[in-house]
Scaffold this motif. Sequence first.
Motif, mmCIF file in Angstrom:
data_model
loop_
_atom_site.group_PDB
_atom_site.id
_atom_site.type_symbol
_atom_site.label_atom_id
_atom_site.label_comp_id
_atom_site.label_asym_id
_atom_site.label_seq_id
_atom_site.Cartn_x
_atom_site.Cartn_y
_atom_site.Cartn_z
ATOM 1 N N LEU A 92 57.813 51.646 34.003
ATOM 2 C CA LEU A 92 57.093 51.245 35.208
ATOM 3 C C LEU A 92 57.840 50.155 35.969
ATOM 4 C CD1 LEU A 92 53.369 51.300 34.014
ATOM 5 C CD2 LEU A 92 54.668 53.052 35.239
ATOM 6 N N ASN A 93 58.506 49.253 35.265
ATOM 7 C CA ASN A 93 59.327 48.246 35.951
ATOM 8 C C ASN A 93 60.427 48.915 36.755
ATOM 9 O OD1 ASN A 93 57.851 46.124 34.967
ATOM 10 N ND2 ASN A 93 59.268 45.625 33.306
ATOM 11 N N ARG A 94 61.036 49.942 36.190
ATOM 12 C CA ARG A 94 62.092 50.660 36.908
ATOM 13 C C ARG A 94 61.533 51.375 38.126
ATOM 14 N NH1 ARG A 94 64.760 56.027 35.857
ATOM 15 N NH2 ARG A 94 66.718 55.895 36.991
ATOM 16 N N HIS A 95 60.284 51.821 38.048
ATOM 17 C CA HIS A 95 59.645 52.510 39.171
ATOM 18 C C HIS A 95 58.910 51.537 40.099
ATOM 19 C CE1 HIS A 95 60.419 55.997 36.639
ATOM 20 N NE2 HIS A 95 60.091 56.782 37.655
ATOM 21 N N ARG A 96 59.026 50.253 39.845
ATOM 22 C CA ARG A 96 58.342 49.221 40.625
ATOM 23 C C ARG A 96 56.836 49.475 40.689
ATOM 24 N NH1 ARG A 96 62.385 47.532 45.635
ATOM 25 N NH2 ARG A 96 64.187 47.070 44.340
ATOM 26 N N ALA A 97 56.293 49.789 39.545
ATOM 27 C CA ALA A 97 54.851 49.976 39.412
ATOM 28 C C ALA A 97 54.308 48.894 38.483
ATOM 29 C CB ALA A 97 54.540 51.366 38.857
ATOM 30 N N ARG A 98 52.975 48.717 38.514
ATOM 31 C CA ARG A 98 52.345 47.680 37.704
ATOM 32 C C ARG A 98 51.369 48.301 36.722
ATOM 33 N NH1 ARG A 98 49.661 43.067 40.936
ATOM 34 N NH2 ARG A 98 49.803 42.104 38.877
ATOM 35 N N LEU A 99 51.261 47.640 35.562
ATOM 36 C CA LEU A 99 50.331 48.084 34.526
ATOM 37 C C LEU A 99 49.268 47.012 34.326
ATOM 38 C CD1 LEU A 99 49.546 50.090 32.261
ATOM 39 C CD2 LEU A 99 51.046 48.778 30.734
ATOM 40 N N LEU A 100 48.011 47.403 34.464
ATOM 41 C CA LEU A 100 46.873 46.504 34.265
ATOM 42 C C LEU A 100 46.067 47.004 33.074
ATOM 43 C CD1 LEU A 100 44.807 44.301 35.130
ATOM 44 C CD2 LEU A 100 43.791 46.013 36.631
ATOM 45 N N ILE A 101 45.858 46.120 32.102
ATOM 46 C CA ILE A 101 45.122 46.476 30.901
ATOM 47 C C ILE A 101 43.802 45.717 30.887
ATOM 48 C CG2 ILE A 101 45.159 46.576 28.387
ATOM 49 C CD1 ILE A 101 48.203 46.456 28.505
ATOM 50 N N GLU A 102 42.705 46.451 30.783
ATOM 51 C CA GLU A 102 41.380 45.850 30.701
ATOM 52 C C GLU A 102 40.697 46.340 29.430
ATOM 53 O OE1 GLU A 102 39.040 45.606 34.488
ATOM 54 O OE2 GLU A 102 40.469 47.156 35.066
ATOM 55 N N SER A 103 40.002 45.422 28.771
ATOM 56 C CA SER A 103 39.306 45.830 27.558
ATOM 57 C C SER A 103 38.213 44.822 27.209
ATOM 58 C CB SER A 103 40.295 45.948 26.387
ATOM 59 O OG SER A 103 39.652 46.436 25.229
ATOM 60 N N ARG A 104 37.189 45.334 26.550
ATOM 61 C CA ARG A 104 36.147 44.495 25.994
ATOM 62 C C ARG A 104 35.726 45.137 24.679
ATOM 63 N NH1 ARG A 104 30.825 43.349 29.402
ATOM 64 N NH2 ARG A 104 32.295 42.093 30.621
ATOM 65 N N PRO A 105 35.691 44.360 23.614
ATOM 66 C CA PRO A 105 35.332 44.939 22.313
ATOM 67 C C PRO A 105 33.998 45.687 22.377
ATOM 68 C CG PRO A 105 36.187 42.724 22.013
ATOM 69 C CD PRO A 105 36.070 42.943 23.497
ATOM 70 N N GLY A 106 34.031 46.918 21.860
ATOM 71 C CA GLY A 106 32.840 47.744 21.837
ATOM 72 C C GLY A 106 32.656 48.604 23.070
ATOM 73 N N GLU A 107 33.458 48.395 24.112
ATOM 74 C CA GLU A 107 33.307 49.160 25.348
ATOM 75 C C GLU A 107 34.549 49.976 25.701
ATOM 76 O OE1 GLU A 107 32.010 46.812 28.600
ATOM 77 O OE2 GLU A 107 30.260 45.987 27.547
ATOM 78 N N GLY A 108 35.550 49.945 24.869
ATOM 79 C CA GLY A 108 36.748 50.714 25.147
ATOM 80 C C GLY A 108 37.783 49.939 25.955
ATOM 81 N N SER A 109 38.831 50.643 26.354
ATOM 82 C CA SER A 109 39.949 50.030 27.082
ATOM 83 C C SER A 109 40.369 50.941 28.227
ATOM 84 C CB SER A 109 41.150 49.813 26.147
ATOM 85 O OG SER A 109 40.776 49.086 24.993
ATOM 86 N N SER A 110 40.918 50.341 29.261
ATOM 87 C CA SER A 110 41.468 51.121 30.376
ATOM 88 C C SER A 110 42.856 50.600 30.714
ATOM 89 C CB SER A 110 40.553 51.045 31.603
ATOM 90 O OG SER A 110 40.499 49.723 32.105
ATOM 91 N N PHE A 111 43.765 51.530 30.954
ATOM 92 C CA PHE A 111 45.145 51.227 31.322
ATOM 93 C C PHE A 111 45.377 51.797 32.724
ATOM 94 C CE2 PHE A 111 44.862 51.081 26.817
ATOM 95 C CZ PHE A 111 45.801 50.146 26.386
ATOM 96 N N THR A 112 45.606 50.918 33.687
ATOM 97 C CA THR A 112 45.743 51.332 35.085
ATOM 98 C C THR A 112 47.190 51.155 35.534
ATOM 99 O OG1 THR A 112 43.476 50.689 35.569
ATOM 100 C CG2 THR A 112 44.951 50.932 37.442
ATOM 101 N N VAL A 113 47.744 52.207 36.118
ATOM 102 C CA VAL A 113 49.104 52.189 36.653
ATOM 103 C C VAL A 113 49.020 52.275 38.176
ATOM 104 C CG1 VAL A 113 51.342 53.349 36.713
ATOM 105 C CG2 VAL A 113 50.012 53.296 34.585
#
Length: 448
Positions: free
Chosen positions: A404-425
Amino acid sequence: MSDRDRIVEDEAQEAAKRGAMARLVEARPFFLTMAALLLFLVLIDQASAVAAGLVLAATIGFFALFLRGPDELPVRLSSRPPPSIWPETGIKRMADALPDPCVILDRRGVVRYANSRAEATFPIRPGDPLTFRLRNPDFVGAFDRVAAGGAAEKVQFLERGATERWYLAWFSALEPAGGASDRSGFIILIFSDLTEQRVSEKIRVDFVANASHELRTPLASLSGFIETMQGPAKDDAVARQRFLGIMHDQATRMSRLIDDLLSLSRIEMKAHMRPEAPVDLTGVIRGVVDALEPLARDLGVTIETELPETPLVVPGDRDELVQVFQNLIENGCKYGKLGQRVQVTATPPPGGRGGPVVTVRDFGAGIPAEHLPRLTERFYRADIQASHAQRGTGLGLAIVKHILNRHRARLLIESRPGEGSSFTVAFNVAFSGASLPAEGKSRDVSYI
């Protein structure tokens, strides 16, 4: 007053001085005529002979410095015109023929010509001081020594930006025609890009260090089981069968680890090269989901997709983007399988600006907040037991980050225990550095 304005003013003053000197020489016949007229007046009026003689002597003495014959005139006025501040056509053609960035400078460090490769690499214009663009102390010091009459020099320097680039700069003086030593010639500056060489050296060192560290454990296991099978368990068919299964798992782990290390090395090797081929993200995601369906079925996970009907095109490398979403969706299936579903959504640029946004969300146990900032580090595992159970190498998110750095994109990671996780590009088609919208402020968030 800026450096550029000061340089322009100095050049104007020098040109004015040369013009004044030339006008004095051109006016010599006039001054000779005036002297003759003064002498004639002295002969008519004997009373003022002494005063006229003094005036004539002063006049002749004053102009003696400027009214010398052609052979006695300064070289800059008689033998040749003042040196040009712009290089000749031959020098420019020589610079254009070089395969590397080349800049022609005067002795004060002002850019007088730059070939197309230099203009593409370092945005500089003729007439600008070189220090407007390059301020490295070693670089500037090498130029000052060569401009002062020193021998040719070379210096390595680091140019920081979106990606770090290493260059080798060569400075050499171009003496003026005729071999004059008045230091009025130009300085030629040639750049050699050492980035790939430096990256290769770093990758080699990192690869040896990582491989020696991570391969030590499975190699020790294999060695121990082999010794056991050759010794106490050589006649135990049941133990031999169990040991062979463990050895197969360890060998497979080493194979995956080496593959991931090589993949990461290849990506780092191309980190400074921006991919420009058009890639449709919707097609990439559909292909990845189809490929992971058997894995998801075995884990009891359903992959849900929300994709637009129209293509979402970004400049990129298709194979690398497949690797990104394969890692993210596979991680969602493995580590979020308790939620029994993984949701993949792709949306056009928010507000019509920037690039597409793709989110992979699972509904599993989630990730504690203290682990979020370190998830993309090499070999970092938030849950070591779960990672070993899923046969992870600890390199998947590190590979995602570098791609993603090579593609000039960003990665955002969100999570809360018990509610799962999301990875946004978040991509940026125009490469203008657009940022993600501020969302999920009530959650633990890590920007990578």
